[in-house]
Scaffold this active site. Structure first.
Site, PDB file in Angstrom:
ATOM      1  N   CYS A  75       1.211  -1.202   0.182  1.00 31.76           N
ATOM      2  CA  CYS A  75       0.101  -0.113   0.237  1.00 31.76           C
ATOM      3  C   CYS A  75       0.675   1.121  -0.027  1.00 31.76           C
ATOM      4  O   CYS A  75       2.196   1.361  -0.674  1.00 31.76           O
ATOM      5  CB  CYS A  75      -1.182  -0.070   1.359  1.00 31.76           C
ATOM      6  SG  CYS A  75       0.397   0.296   2.477  1.00 31.76           S
ATOM      7  N   ARG A  86      -3.735  -0.603   5.370  1.00 34.15           N
ATOM      8  CA  ARG A  86      -3.882  -1.737   4.351  1.00 34.15           C
ATOM      9  C   ARG A  86      -3.408  -2.761   3.935  1.00 34.15           C
ATOM     10  O   ARG A  86      -3.414  -3.705   4.085  1.00 34.15           O
ATOM     11  CB  ARG A  86      -4.298  -1.209   3.120  1.00 34.15           C
ATOM     12  CG  ARG A  86      -5.717   0.149   2.927  1.00 34.15           C
ATOM     13  CD  ARG A  86      -5.791   0.673   1.981  1.00 34.15           C
ATOM     14  NE  ARG A  86      -4.282   1.831   1.708  1.00 34.15           N
ATOM     15  CZ  ARG A  86      -4.435   2.208   0.507  1.00 34.15           C
ATOM     16  NH1 ARG A  86      -5.043   2.365  -0.593  1.00 34.15           N
ATOM     17  NH2 ARG A  86      -2.942   2.507   0.337  1.00 34.15           N
TER      18      ARG A  86
HETATM   19  P1  4NP Z   1      -1.611   2.122   4.037  1.00 33.77           P
HETATM   20  O1  4NP Z   1      -2.471   4.505   4.635  1.00 33.77           O
HETATM   21  O2  4NP Z   1      -1.427   3.487   3.339  1.00 33.77           O
HETATM   22  O3  4NP Z   1      -3.139   2.202   4.173  1.00 33.77           O
HETATM   23  O4  4NP Z   1      -0.538   2.379   5.373  1.00 33.77           O
HETATM   24  C1  4NP Z   1      -1.962   5.356   4.728  1.00 33.77           C
HETATM   25  C2  4NP Z   1      -0.996   5.495   5.829  1.00 33.77           C
HETATM   26  C3  4NP Z   1      -0.248   6.912   5.604  1.00 33.77           C
HETATM   27  C4  4NP Z   1      -0.185   7.770   4.517  1.00 33.77           C
HETATM   28  C5  4NP Z   1      -1.021   7.569   3.542  1.00 33.77           C
HETATM   29  C6  4NP Z   1      -1.720   6.250   4.154  1.00 33.77           C
HETATM   30  N1  4NP Z   1       0.419   8.494   5.292  1.00 33.77           N
HETATM   31  O5  4NP Z   1       0.200   9.571   3.971  1.00 33.77           O
HETATM   32  O6  4NP Z   1       1.503   8.753   6.599  1.00 33.77           O
END
Ligand code: 4NP
Length: 154
Positions: free
Chosen positions: A7, A13
């Site tokens: 992700c 995710r």
């Molecule tokens: P992930 O969610 O891609 O599902 O882990 C996110 C976690 C952190 C960030 C963006 C999406 N961020 O911008 O820090």
């Protein structure tokens, strides 16, 4: 067989997908045949535990998220057999890392969905608690299909 979930941040995710799939694989007694990992296209959360909101939503359903954030590398394309991008943005960010002689097949998680049709696994990071539950619901359906597909190729 080595499978990598990817992700953006590797704190919501993909670590959840790793935990959900890990449980299915263990319940099927295939933990010696299938290795599972997760990574993020971004590097902001390297070394961090998964988001506490995702860890608690997962815990309520009996999934234990233990992985620490790491960033995807181009050697992942040599070391894994299947790389699963959570959404089309993750997929597009992974494409340039891939070279012709890489072993890994790159797919999007939505290809594993059999009943709920989705554009991608929605990023829950900036939303409320319902988003984390929705992600886990999607992951459970897709990971079941993944196990079906993978176990028929073992
Ligand atoms: P992930 O969610 O891609 O599902 O882990 C996110 C976690 C952190 C960030 C963006 C999406 N961020 O911008 O820090």
């Amino acid at each position: 067989m080595r499978i990598l979930f990817v992700c953006l941040g590797n704190i919501c995710r993909s670590p959840a997908a790793e935990a959900v799939f890990e449980k299915l694989v263990c319940d099927a007694g295939l933990e010696n045949r299938i290795e599972i990992d997760s990574a993020g296209t971004g590097g902001w959360h390297i070394g961090e535990q998964a988001d506490p909101r995702m860890r608690s939503a997962a815990r309520e359903l009996g999934f234990k998220i233990t992985s620490r954030g790491r960033q995807v590398t181009n050697t992942d394309f040599q070391n894994f057999d299947l790389i699963i991008a959570m959404d089309s943005s993750n997929f597009n960010n992974l494409l340039p890392l891939q070279t012709e002689d890489d072993r890994a097949k790159l797919i999007q998680f939505r290809e594993l969905m059999t009943t709920q049709h989705i554009e991608g696994v929605p990023d829950p990071y900036y939303g409320g608690p319902e988003g984390f539950k929705e992600v886990l619901n999607i992951l459970q359906e897709g990971c079941k299909e993944l196990l079906n597909r993978v176990s028929s190729s073992l």
